[in-house]
Write a protein that holds these residues in place. Structure first.
Motif, PDB file in Angstrom:
ATOM      1  N   ASN A 299      32.159  56.109  92.583  1.00 48.73           N
ATOM      2  CA  ASN A 299      32.042  56.360  90.556  1.00 48.73           C
ATOM      3  C   ASN A 299      31.863  57.402  90.624  1.00 48.73           C
ATOM      4  O   ASN A 299      33.087  58.054  90.276  1.00 48.73           O
ATOM      5  N   ILE A 300      30.902  58.418  91.251  1.00 48.81           N
ATOM      6  CA  ILE A 300      30.680  59.676  91.511  1.00 48.81           C
ATOM      7  C   ILE A 300      31.855  60.229  91.368  1.00 48.81           C
ATOM      8  O   ILE A 300      32.598  60.850  91.627  1.00 48.81           O
ATOM      9  N   TRP A 301      32.294  60.089  92.900  1.00 51.47           N
ATOM     10  CA  TRP A 301      32.953  60.235  93.930  1.00 51.47           C
ATOM     11  C   TRP A 301      35.029  60.176  93.260  1.00 51.47           C
ATOM     12  O   TRP A 301      35.709  61.409  93.022  1.00 51.47           O
ATOM     13  N   SER A 302      34.940  59.097  92.507  1.00 54.46           N
ATOM     14  CA  SER A 302      36.272  59.004  92.131  1.00 54.46           C
ATOM     15  C   SER A 302      36.742  60.089  91.001  1.00 54.46           C
ATOM     16  O   SER A 302      37.917  61.038  90.903  1.00 54.46           O
ATOM     17  N   ILE A 303      35.164  61.050  90.177  1.00 50.28           N
ATOM     18  CA  ILE A 303      35.649  61.296  88.989  1.00 50.28           C
ATOM     19  C   ILE A 303      35.207  62.742  89.583  1.00 50.28           C
ATOM     20  O   ILE A 303      36.784  63.619  88.648  1.00 50.28           O
ATOM     21  N   TYR A 304      34.731  62.216  90.671  1.00 51.52           N
ATOM     22  CA  TYR A 304      34.841  64.551  91.456  1.00 51.52           C
ATOM     23  C   TYR A 304      36.780  64.315  91.677  1.00 51.52           C
ATOM     24  O   TYR A 304      36.992  65.664  91.342  1.00 51.52           O
ATOM     25  N   ASP A 305      37.055  63.710  91.966  1.00 50.13           N
ATOM     26  CA  ASP A 305      38.321  63.750  92.582  1.00 50.13           C
ATOM     27  C   ASP A 305      39.037  63.494  91.462  1.00 50.13           C
ATOM     28  O   ASP A 305      40.783  63.788  91.603  1.00 50.13           O
ATOM     29  N   ALA A 306      38.936  62.359  90.310  1.00 50.89           N
ATOM     30  CA  ALA A 306      39.742  63.364  89.549  1.00 50.89           C
ATOM     31  C   ALA A 306      40.141  64.280  88.724  1.00 50.89           C
ATOM     32  O   ALA A 306      41.129  64.979  88.572  1.00 50.89           O
ATOM     33  N   VAL A 307      39.082  64.615  88.821  1.00 50.58           N
ATOM     34  CA  VAL A 307      39.127  66.108  88.060  1.00 50.58           C
ATOM     35  C   VAL A 307      39.202  67.063  87.941  1.00 50.58           C
ATOM     36  O   VAL A 307      39.791  68.155  87.688  1.00 50.58           O
ATOM     37  N   TYR A 308      38.461  67.524  89.294  1.00 48.90           N
ATOM     38  CA  TYR A 308      38.117  68.699  89.796  1.00 48.90           C
ATOM     39  C   TYR A 308      38.911  68.523  90.987  1.00 48.90           C
ATOM     40  O   TYR A 308      39.774  70.345  91.629  1.00 48.90           O
ATOM     41  N   MET A 309      39.380  68.022  91.993  1.00 51.47           N
ATOM     42  CA  MET A 309      40.164  67.973  93.276  1.00 51.47           C
ATOM     43  C   MET A 309      41.796  68.363  92.583  1.00 51.47           C
ATOM     44  O   MET A 309      42.738  68.685  93.023  1.00 51.47           O
TER      45      MET A 309
END
Length: 1131
Positions: A299-309
């Motif tokens: 879940n944390i990785w998906s947020i970083y991937d969508a917002v930051y990456m």
């Protein structure tokens, strides 16, 4: 959230069960201050958006510039949970090794600690240090695994890789904790075994298993495990953090699982069987995703991937909507997607809430720590511990802070302004005709009057402030950083300040009236045997980060500041309402000061300001040492290069306010001797070479009759009346280390030995010693005896032959007594409860010790103290005027007459009273035929005349002048000193350099450049292992302190900032080069040439020190040199 009022904080201070005293501990740059910013922002003191950027707890300018914390600072925070209100007293501490003393002052005042670890760098040297300090102070820690965002953004790890990496980090931290616990458990078991052996005299052997201690204390929960709730996963910079409980609550409702089951299985080798909806064990063996990866990390990785990456705006909106968050329009429109990410994560899982929840649940309150420790009722004695004194600008104090005027004050100012204006108008009306003003003019006059009055008051106030600053140049006030352990401290209360050596059992503690009259002194006025003063509490402060708030009273269990103690406390002390209180133990400092510089003012008239500034610096910094050397130089000793720079800046800008000239760093060296090496400079065996008949060091002593062999000399006093044989040997390394570690015990032992020699009562002196100290002295003797026996047969019984330690009677050098007919008491006689042995001490015994102390204090190489040298006095005999040796005997019945004859012979060359300066009129004419006894009264008169510069003698031939050698005691001191130095020079001399232990974390790309920098500075690599699961290498190296200046900056430049060293003093190490080495073997001639032009490192160090001290240096200096020219005749 709004900032809590002082009234609310004052009410919470009276509820010790809802108080938590915590400190944040970590390695440098692991995120302590960023985490502290997040906690401060939760109380509305700073903006949530500025958390991590403002560094609110770093109030010094150099802290903001360098980006590191240099001092401990405290703040009181409010936290509410489950209809309960808590007061969190938070202390932010430094992580740099140079400022580890500040960590000690913070840990002593706390009941719990928040240990922060960077998940990329892992467990670093200071992490070990802070965990050890927390263990020694017996405070409970919780763990924050910080900077998890770096695993996503920088290392590009997948959730499964990150999970395995986090497991390894957790194991490393628990390994350090396990080592601390195991060593403590084994030490306690060893003490129990020794106690059992002392109590039981039976021969039956009793087996002990230290692992039983581990089983008995398993309930202490000393390890960090997420399922216990004492581990927080966080990214303080992005503002999010969570525990296992956070996700257990969410998924228990969604999946319909038991919350307690999820708390135990979210971390570990468990997975979810989707078909049966049951949690199963064995995720790794069945290639399943663990619950922590599936439910948390993905879940944390998906947020970083969508917002930051990917910067997917549609996905961002879905995430915000699904989590039920509200993002401000400003953050939604922001171009920096890191700001959007922080806005989402800080609302979803705020790190402040996660940390403070664990703090109030897991860490103890003052009541839980000890039942009797936190009583604040009336009649309970006040007990306060002050860990340090720190300076605070006077303008920051509440009483000097500018505040808005009240209505009454404004009205008073207006009245005064009207009166002044009326007087002015009355004076003008006498000289000018009266003019009636209109209504508009009246209002203008009124406004002008108010303005003039306000301006005049402000200007007069500014003038007064400027005059005060002129009168009082130091605009600092020292505040005590303390904690109340018992009772309630109030303003105006009279209390006692107890020093660390205060012992209430030695005084009549009930006679407080006598104490009040005797101890109303400052620290500077106290005698050496006084350790108590009294004072009246002037101000009480509540710490609020960069500011302080004034309080009327503070109950037990709280951290506070106390004003008015700058004249009563130097660094730390115990405060109590009764002198019957025992003082707290001294603080444990992990780093010792090693780097020193000499200071002088650019203008001679500022010397007084420098002295005052040094006193203030010594009081403000618990780690710095300030001293005046024998040469008159003012010297400060700091823990490292960064610490030294901060001390110098403080002297220039805060304490002294003078321009300074700072010398190059003065690095200490030691001088020693070693056994003859078996290999030469090219690693060839010396025994196989055709060496000269004598060693190179003995060449200059070939014609010296006093040198018998290498390390053995025989010397005479100047009047040729006393003969000594002195041998110098290298001390075994184990013995030297034992002496270094027990300097405090050796100092106590020396005091007792002197009292025994002075014929004082042994029993009374020993009884005054603490039982633990007496046991420590006996243990010291056993350790030395064991070390000597392991070193060979030459050292047998050496422990009972110890005459003195040196230099300064506590150093790592030994003087042994191996005179066959002189059985003086050894240094252990005082603790063995032997009777007084004064009758066995020969005259001038102390002169031998004094000469040894002088010799070991300044060696012959570069006047540096010796280390690891043993001097043996093998003979000490007197010689008569005919050259015959007087047989040695202890002071007995016949000794007095022998000394009378000896002294009369040595002083028989006296002239008349006009030349010798004596007040009596008797002449002593000595000839070869006139030899007589001198009675006691005349011997006293002759002793007073020993120091005359010239005497006339008469004999059968005529009169001639003869040089007088001075008092015999001085001759003997000089003789021993010169003999020790000469015996030292005939051995293999070496310099010893202070060494730093250097811990560095670096990647494989910069290892080559890193090793090059270490090699260039004559360092050596001790370890260089790769950390499992990462690309980082842990390098441990040793670098000489003299080569370390600029070392950190050089490494950062060469490695582009990818490596940062941590330097801490480790040990003394012999420089493996003879400072006087010249080629002697054929191989050395072939390798180095006849001149040996390569730089001799030991010689360079030695000449550097000799040049600084103004000693002679053997250098070839060419004077009046001219360039050679070839002149040709004009053709």
């Amino acid at each position: 959230m709004q900032t809590p009022s002082l009234q609310k904080i004052s009410a919470l201070q009276k509820q010790p069960s809802n108080i938590r005293n915590i400190c944040i501990l970590a390695h440098v740059d692991h995120g302590k201050t960023t985490l502290a910013d997040a906690l401060v922002a939760s109380n509305g003191i700073i903006s949530q958006r500025m958390a991590g950027k403002l560094r609110y707890m770093d109030s010094r300018e150099d802290e903001q510039v360098r980006g590191i914390t240099m001092k401990s600072s405290a703040i009181s925070l409010y936290f509410g949970k489950d209809n309960k209100e808590y007061l969190i007293n938070l202390i932010d501490s430094p992580g740099h090794v140079d400022f580890s003393s500040e960590v000690s002052t913070a840990v002593r005042l706390c009941d719990g600690a928040v240990v922060v670890v960077d998940v990329v760098e892992g467990v670093c040297p200071q992490t070990h240090a802070v965990l050890r300090q927390a263990w020694l102070e017996n405070i409970k820690p919780i763990l924050v695994l910080n900077k998890i965002d770096r695993l996503i953004i920088e290392l590009k790890m997948e959730p499964m890789e990150a999970y395995l990496h986090l497991q390894q980090i957790l194991e490393q931290v628990n390994l350090v904790t396990s080592e601390l616990f195991t060593s403590d458990a084994m030490e306690k078991t060893s003490n129990q075994i020794n106690g059992t052996e002392n109590e039981n005299s039976s021969t039956e052997t009793v087996s002990h298993d230290w692992t039983s201690t581990l089983e008995d204390t398993e309930d202490r929960n000393i390890y960090f495990t997420p399922d216990q709730g004492n581990v927080i996963f966080a990214s303080a910079y992005d503002g999010w953090g969570f525990t296992i409980n956070h996700f257990a609550e969410q998924y228990s409702n969604r999946l319909g699982l038991n919350k307690q089951v999820l708390q135990k299985t979210l971390w570990g080798d468990y997975y979810l069987n989707t078909k049966t909806k049951r949690i199963m064990k064995g995720a790794q063996s069945k290639a399943k995703k663990p619950l922590f990866v599936q439910f948390v990390l993905e879940n944390i990785w998906s947020i970083y991937d969508a917002v930051y990456m990917r910067k997917d705006k549609e996905m961002i909106e879905k995430i915000v909507k699904s989590l039920g968050l509200t993002i401000s329009a400003r953050d939604a429109r922001h171009n920096d997607f890191r700001v959007k990410l922080q806005s989402i994560t800080s609302q979803w899982m705020p790190v402040s809430k996660a940390v403070l929840n664990v703090v109030v649940e897991m860490l103890p309150s003052p009541l839980q720590l000890c039942e009797e420790k936190c009583k604040s009722e009336d009649g309970v004695p006040v007990i306060v511990f002050v860990s340090k004194m720190f300076p605070l600008e006077k303008k920051m104090l509440p009483k000097n802070r500018q505040r808005p005027l009240t209505d009454e004050e404004i009205q008073q100012r207006r009245e005064r302004a009207r009166l002044r204006h009326a007087e002015k108008m009355a004076a003008q009306s006498k000289s000018e005709p009266a003019i009636t003003p209109t209504d508009g003019e009246k209002s203008e006059i009124k406004n002008t009057t108010d303005m003039i009055g306000t301006i005049s008051l402000e200007s007069s106030r500014d003038v007064n402030i400027r005059e005060e600053k002129k009168d009082d140049e130091v605009d600092l006030e020292f505040v005590a950083f303390a904690r109340v352990y018992s009772g309630t401290i109030k303003k105006g209360q009279k209390l006692y300040v107890l020093g660390p050596k205060h012992n209430p059992s030695k005084r009549n503690i009930l006679d407080t009236s006598k104490l009040d009259t005797e101890h109303h002194k400052t620290v500077a006025e106290l005698d050496s045997d006084e350790h108590i003063t009294s004072f009246t509490v002037s101000d009480l402060y509540l710490f609020m980060g960069r500011e302080v708030e004034i309080m009327e009273e503070i109950p037990a269990g709280n951290i506070l500041g106390i004003g008015g103690l700058e004249d009563h406390i130097l660094n730390s002390a115990t405060i109590s309402s009764t002198p019957a209180c025992t003082a707290f133990t001294d603080l444990y400092f992990d780093a010792s000061p090693i780097v020193r510089v000499a200071l002088e003012t650019k203008h001679t008239g500022d010397m007084q300001n420098l002295v005052r500034g040094l006193k203030l610096l010594n009081q403000a910094d618990p780690c710095v040492e300030v001293l005046v050397q024998e040469t008159g130089e003012h010297v400060i000793i700091a823990a490292g290069e960064v610490h030294l720079q901060r001390c110098v800046d403080d002297l220039k800008e805060r304490y002294g306010k003078v321009d300074l000239n700072v010398s190059d760093p003065i690095v200490p060296f030691r001088e020693t001797i070693i056994t003859r090496p078996k290999t030469d400079m090219v690693n060839e065996a010396i025994m196989n070479q055709n060496l000269p008949a004598k060693h190179i060091q003995l060449k200059k002593f070939e014609d010296d009759e006093e040198v018998i062999e290498a390390g053995l000399v025989e010397v005479y006093t100047a009047n040729k009346k006393c003969y000594l044989k002195i041998r110098a040997l290298p001390l075994p390394e184990k013995v030297t280390c034992i002496l270094d570690e027990n300097q405090h015990n050796i100092k106590i032992l020396d005091q007792l030995t002197n009292e025994v020699i002075l014929d004082q009562s042994v029993e009374s002196q020993v009884n005054e010693i603490n039982v633990d100290t007496l046991e420590a002295l006996k243990e010291l003797k056993e350790k030395l005896d064991k070390a000597f026996k392991e070193s060979g047969k030459n050292w047998r019984n050496a422990v009972n032959e110890i005459w003195a330690f040196g230099p300064r009677r506590v150093g790592p050098n030994i003087l042994l007594n191996r005179i066959s007919d002189y059985k003086r008491p050894n240094v252990w006689s005082s603790i063995e409860r032997e009777s007084s042995c004064k009758d066995n001490v020969r005259d001038f015994d102390n002169s031998i010790v004094s000469g040894f102390e002088i010799a070991t204090l300044a060696g012959p190489l570069c006047e540096e103290p010796m280390r690891g040298v043993c001097y043996i006095i093998e003979k000490w005999e007197y010689v008569d005027q005919n050259g015959y040796i007087i047989q040695n005997s202890t002071i007995g019945e016949n000794e007095s007459s022998r000394l009378n004859t000896f002294k009369s012979d040595s002083l028989s060359k006296e002239g008349d009273d006009k030349k010798n300066g004596c007040n009596n009129e008797q002449d002593v004419n000595i000839s070869s035929a006139a030899k007589q006894e001198v009675d006691n009264s005349e011997r006293t008169r002759l002793d007073s005349c020993e120091s005359n510069e010239e005497l006339e003698i008469s004999d059968n031939v005529g009169k001639k002048k003869q040089e007088v050698y001075g008092p015999f005691s001085g001759q003997l001191i000089s003789c021993v000193k010169d003999g020790c130095r000469k015996a030292f020079q005939t051995q293999q001399q070496r310099l010893m350099a202070a060494m730093y232990k250097c811990d560095i974390q670096a990647t494989a790309e910069v290892l080559g450049k890193l090793y090059a920098v270490i090699g260039k500075r004559n360092g050596r690599i001790q370890e260089g292992d790769m950390r499992e699961g990462t690309q980082m290498f842990n390098i441990i190296a040793y670098v000489p302190v003299i080569e370390s200046f600029g070392f950190a900056e050089d490494i950062r430049k060469k490695t582009s900032g990818l490596a940062r060293p941590q330097l801490v003093f480790s040990h003394w190490e012999v420089v493996d080069v003879d400072p006087f080495w010249v080629p002697t073997t054929e191989e050395e001639y072939l390798h180095f040439g006849e001149k040996a032009d390569c730089a001799n490192r030991a010689l360079v160090y030695m000449n550097t020190v000799r040049t600084r001290k103004g000693l002679k240096v053997d250098k070839k200096i060419v004077e009046h040199a001219e360039k050679q020219r070839t002149l040709t005749k004009n053709k």
